[in-house]
Write an enzyme that holds these catalytic residues in place. Structure first.
Site, mmCIF file in Angstrom:
data_model
loop_
_atom_site.group_PDB
_atom_site.id
_atom_site.type_symbol
_atom_site.label_atom_id
_atom_site.label_comp_id
_atom_site.label_asym_id
_atom_site.label_seq_id
_atom_site.Cartn_x
_atom_site.Cartn_y
_atom_site.Cartn_z
ATOM 1 N N GLU A 64 4.108 12.797 2.284
ATOM 2 C CA GLU A 64 5.190 11.922 1.820
ATOM 3 C C GLU A 64 6.032 12.708 0.823
ATOM 4 O O GLU A 64 5.616 13.725 0.280
ATOM 5 C CB GLU A 64 4.601 10.656 1.165
ATOM 6 C CG GLU A 64 3.890 9.808 2.212
ATOM 7 C CD GLU A 64 3.664 8.364 1.813
ATOM 8 O OE1 GLU A 64 3.001 8.125 0.801
ATOM 9 O OE2 GLU A 64 4.164 7.469 2.550
ATOM 10 N N CYS A 123 -5.274 7.112 -6.015
ATOM 11 C CA CYS A 123 -5.954 7.855 -4.955
ATOM 12 C C CYS A 123 -6.223 9.307 -5.323
ATOM 13 O O CYS A 123 -7.243 9.873 -4.952
ATOM 14 C CB CYS A 123 -5.105 7.805 -3.696
ATOM 15 S SG CYS A 123 -3.414 8.334 -4.012
ATOM 16 N N GLU A 151 -2.197 8.425 4.284
ATOM 17 C CA GLU A 151 -2.386 8.728 2.852
ATOM 18 C C GLU A 151 -3.644 7.994 2.423
ATOM 19 O O GLU A 151 -3.611 6.792 2.161
ATOM 20 C CB GLU A 151 -1.177 8.235 2.046
ATOM 21 C CG GLU A 151 0.090 9.021 2.288
ATOM 22 C CD GLU A 151 0.049 10.413 1.686
ATOM 23 O OE1 GLU A 151 -0.928 10.762 0.984
ATOM 24 O OE2 GLU A 151 1.004 11.164 1.930
ATOM 25 N N ASN A 189 -2.507 -0.489 -5.116
ATOM 26 C CA ASN A 189 -2.416 0.094 -6.460
ATOM 27 C C ASN A 189 -0.985 0.383 -6.914
ATOM 28 O O ASN A 189 -0.659 0.246 -8.082
ATOM 29 C CB ASN A 189 -3.284 1.350 -6.551
ATOM 30 C CG ASN A 189 -2.890 2.401 -5.539
ATOM 31 O OD1 ASN A 189 -2.267 2.113 -4.516
ATOM 32 N ND2 ASN A 189 -3.252 3.635 -5.820
HETATM 33 N N1 LIG Z 1 -3.286 9.016 -0.502
HETATM 34 C C1 LIG Z 1 -2.514 8.089 -1.047
HETATM 35 O O1 LIG Z 1 -1.311 8.253 -1.161
HETATM 36 C C2 LIG Z 1 -3.108 6.776 -1.527
HETATM 37 C C3 LIG Z 1 -2.386 6.005 -2.439
HETATM 38 C C4 LIG Z 1 -2.934 4.811 -2.886
HETATM 39 C C5 LIG Z 1 -4.187 4.396 -2.442
HETATM 40 N N2 LIG Z 1 -4.882 5.164 -1.563
HETATM 41 C C6 LIG Z 1 -6.220 4.746 -1.138
HETATM 42 O O2 LIG Z 1 -6.236 3.357 -0.809
HETATM 43 C C7 LIG Z 1 -7.524 2.804 -1.053
HETATM 44 C C8 LIG Z 1 -7.401 1.548 -1.881
HETATM 45 O O3 LIG Z 1 -6.534 0.649 -1.282
HETATM 46 P P1 LIG Z 1 -7.028 -0.593 -0.423
HETATM 47 O O4 LIG Z 1 -8.349 -1.053 -0.927
HETATM 48 O O5 LIG Z 1 -5.898 -1.539 -0.339
HETATM 49 O O6 LIG Z 1 -7.274 0.109 1.001
HETATM 50 P P2 LIG Z 1 -7.659 -0.582 2.392
HETATM 51 O O7 LIG Z 1 -7.937 0.537 3.309
HETATM 52 O O8 LIG Z 1 -8.663 -1.641 2.225
HETATM 53 O O9 LIG Z 1 -6.321 -1.333 2.848
HETATM 54 C C9 LIG Z 1 -5.100 -0.652 2.975
HETATM 55 C C10 LIG Z 1 -4.156 -1.475 3.838
HETATM 56 O O10 LIG Z 1 -4.603 -1.461 5.188
HETATM 57 C C11 LIG Z 1 -4.637 -2.783 5.698
HETATM 58 N N3 LIG Z 1 -5.674 -2.823 6.741
HETATM 59 C C12 LIG Z 1 -6.994 -3.074 6.611
HETATM 60 N N4 LIG Z 1 -7.610 -2.996 7.807
HETATM 61 C C13 LIG Z 1 -6.665 -2.669 8.722
HETATM 62 C C14 LIG Z 1 -6.669 -2.422 10.131
HETATM 63 N N5 LIG Z 1 -7.786 -2.476 10.843
HETATM 64 N N6 LIG Z 1 -5.509 -2.097 10.743
HETATM 65 C C15 LIG Z 1 -4.363 -2.009 10.023
HETATM 66 N N7 LIG Z 1 -4.287 -2.244 8.695
HETATM 67 C C16 LIG Z 1 -5.426 -2.567 8.045
HETATM 68 C C17 LIG Z 1 -4.908 -3.637 4.487
HETATM 69 O O11 LIG Z 1 -4.533 -4.967 4.735
HETATM 70 C C18 LIG Z 1 -4.046 -2.943 3.438
HETATM 71 O O12 LIG Z 1 -2.704 -3.343 3.541
HETATM 72 C C19 LIG Z 1 -8.295 3.888 -1.769
HETATM 73 O O13 LIG Z 1 -9.155 4.528 -0.872
HETATM 74 C C20 LIG Z 1 -7.207 4.839 -2.235
HETATM 75 O O14 LIG Z 1 -7.634 6.151 -2.462
HETATM 76 C C21 LIG Z 1 -4.356 6.345 -1.094
#
Ligand SMILES: NC(=O)c1ccc[n+]([C@@H]2O[C@H](COP(=O)([O-])OP(=O)(O)OC[C@H]3O[C@@H](n4cnc5c(N)ncnc54)[C@H](O)[C@@H]3O)[C@@H](O)[C@H]2O)c1
Length: 479
Positions: A453, A282, A248, A151
């Site tokens: 962060e 998020c 996060e 995002n």
């Molecule tokens: N708290 C925050 O600061 C914050 C900010 C932005 C988004 N988010 C959260 O992120 C989510 C949306 O993003 P998304 O769909 O890309 O999330 P996701 O969990 O599908 O993927 C996040 C990242 O993790 C990687 N990944 C996936 N499986 C993995 C594994 N087993 N080991 C290591 N890396 C792995 C993905 O390739 C990607 O780069 C939402 O839940 C949102 O709330 C949180």
């Protein structure tokens, strides 16, 4: 439209082509392929971590003020190129250019500027012990892995790189497979700003590449921005090697509006808390608790303002609401909207939309048990819930496994602080929402995460203490 980078990866100061599976990049607005990347192979992941471990030694030995200068220069370069970088961010994410110009690279530059300035101020402690004394040294961890969500790809890369590099760590960053382009620009800019080769590396790939990074033997810390299920896997994998983590993760945050609130401001905040970046944030306040007395007035003002929103071409500077990042994500959001209707919530604005677009969508008459109110949707879907008393709304707001953020709107500031003290959330706002300046710690509690962060608090998450006892006299051994 073409956004093909020099190569898919960036290792040891150089663009390097990936040797893994194909990773096409699509412009969410048109669905057109704008770049054809390749994932890193297992050997390339290992190589990036090894290179980072070697480069980290030299980087950590530099005076902190010199490290800080590199980060400050990178911030200045980003600001000079903001327009070009923001255009690329819009192509990568589909977010409106009017957002990316102010909220993405600019926020990344602010982090580099902030931690660039902070680098030289980090000191240890001197602890007097009578004749003897002790001191502490704040040392880098070594190689840190950053893994990003789609995002805010460039902001996330900068928010992780800035404190890590300021403290003398090296980083291997894996952007989301959906939005891989911005991190490569950051790597180039850091080199141009004077960062030694190998200190910041980028590898591309899906989850398996992320998983390989987490368990690489050179890696001391993992900082993930992503969903709770991914966070649980990454945290568990990191634990085996006793690696540090920052998590996060997702949320289902409450935004609580009392009947004495300034209604226009509360409506504005509810819009920002749900529809900015097409709702893909998020910390969004997706459970909007509205006190019963103002519920109708709130919905009336809200729907009137939403009717005026400009939805369309993200590169048009007038566009306020862009497409969803991918067809798969749009399908998940649509399923959540349909489920909400089937569960009996009342749709008062928006709906499933068409193609890549989902309009700002508002549900009323929802209950806390509906999936609309329990599950993170990560799209432009606001669920409004009526409440009567302070005690009741605190209990309902906290009745979730998530704990990322919370907001309270009221003119009664005593009540606002009383509420905030009891809300289970890491990042809170009073009469504001979703503002995340770099000076302020950001992060979640409960399932939403570990660590913080931004702000000086981030320094502790990218360093460790060494304690040194200094004997100033003889040693009294008992035998
Ligand atoms: N708290 C925050 O600061 C914050 C900010 C932005 C988004 N988010 C959260 O992120 C989510 C949306 O993003 P998304 O769909 O890309 O999330 P996701 O969990 O599908 O993927 C996040 C990242 O993790 C990687 N990944 C996936 N499986 C993995 C594994 N087993 N080991 C290591 N890396 C792995 C993905 O390739 C990607 O780069 C939402 O839940 C949102 O709330 C949180």
């Amino acid at each position: 439209m073409n956004a093909q980078p020099a190569a898919s990866l960036f290792i040891n100061g150089q663009p390097v082509e990936g040797q893994g599976d194909a990773l096409p990049v699509f412009y969410p607005y048109t669905g057109q392929e704008i770049a054809s990347l390749r994932e890193a192979s297992g050997a390339q992941v290992a190589e990036a971590c090894k290179v980072a471990a070697e480069a980290q030694v030299e980087w950590a030995a530099m005076a902190p003020v010199e490290r800080g200068r590199v980060l400050s220069r990178a911030a200045a370069i980003i600001r000079e190129r903001n327009e070009e970088l923001s255009r690329l961010e819009t192509l990568d994410t589909g977010k409106p250019i009017q957002e990316t110009l102010v909220a993405d690279w600019e926020s990344g530059a602010a982090a580099l500027e902030y931690f660039g300035g902070l680098a030289a101020t980090v000191t240890g402690q001197m602890i007097p012990l009578g004749r003897d004394w002790a001191y502490t040294i704040r040392e880098p961890l070594g190689v840190c892995v950053g893994i990003g969500a789609w995002n805010y790809p460039s902001q996330i890369a900068c928010w992780k790189a800035a404190p890590a590099l300021a403290m003398g760590n090296a980083m291997v960053f894996k952007p989301s497979e959906e939005t891989p382009l911005g991190a490569l620009k950051l790597a180039e800019i850091l080199i141009e700003a004077g960062l030694p080769a190998g200190v910041f590396n980028v590898v591309q790939g899906r989850g398996a590449v992320g998983a390989a990074l987490v368990t690489d033997p050179h890696v001391a810390k993992v900082s993930l921005t992503g969903s709770v299920p991914t966070g649980q896997k990454v945290y568990a994998a990191a634990a085996a090697g006793m690696r540090h983590v920052t998590m996060e993760l997702g949320g289902k945050s409450p935004l609580i509006i009392f009947d004495d609130a300034n209604l226009d401001d509360a409506v504005g905040a509810a819009i920002l808390a749900n529809f900015y970046s097409s709702g893909q944030i998020c910390s969004n306040g997706t459970r909007v608790f509205v006190q019963s007395g103002i519920r109708d007035a709130f919905l009336e003002k809200l729907t009137a303002r939403l009717a005026a929103i400009r939805i369309g071409d993200p590169l048009d500077p007038d566009t306020q609401h862009g497409p969803i990042v991918s067809p798969a994500q749009a399908a998940r959001i649509r399923a959540a909207i349909t489920a909400g209707e089937q569960e009996g919530a009342r749709l008062v604005a928006g709906g499933v939309g068409e193609g890549a677009f989902i309009p700002p969508t508002v549900f009323a008459d929802a209950t806390d048990q509906m999936t609309l109110a329990t599950d993170e949707i990560f799209g432009p879907v606001m669920t409004t819930l009526a409440f009567d008393t302070e005690e009741e709304v605190i209990r309902r707001a906290n009745a979730t496994g998530f704990g990322l953020a919370a907001g309270v709107f009221t003119q009664d500031l005593t009540r606002a602080h009383r509420m905030i003290a009891r809300l289970e959330a890491g990042t809170c706002w009073i009469n504001a929402y979703n503002l995340t300046p770099v000076e302020m710690p950001f992060g979640g509690v409960k399932l939403s995460g570990i660590g913080r962060e931004n702000s000086a608090a981030a320094i502790e998450h990218y360093s460790q203490l060494k304690t040194v006892y200094v004997g100033m006299g003889g040693v009294d051994a008992p035998y």
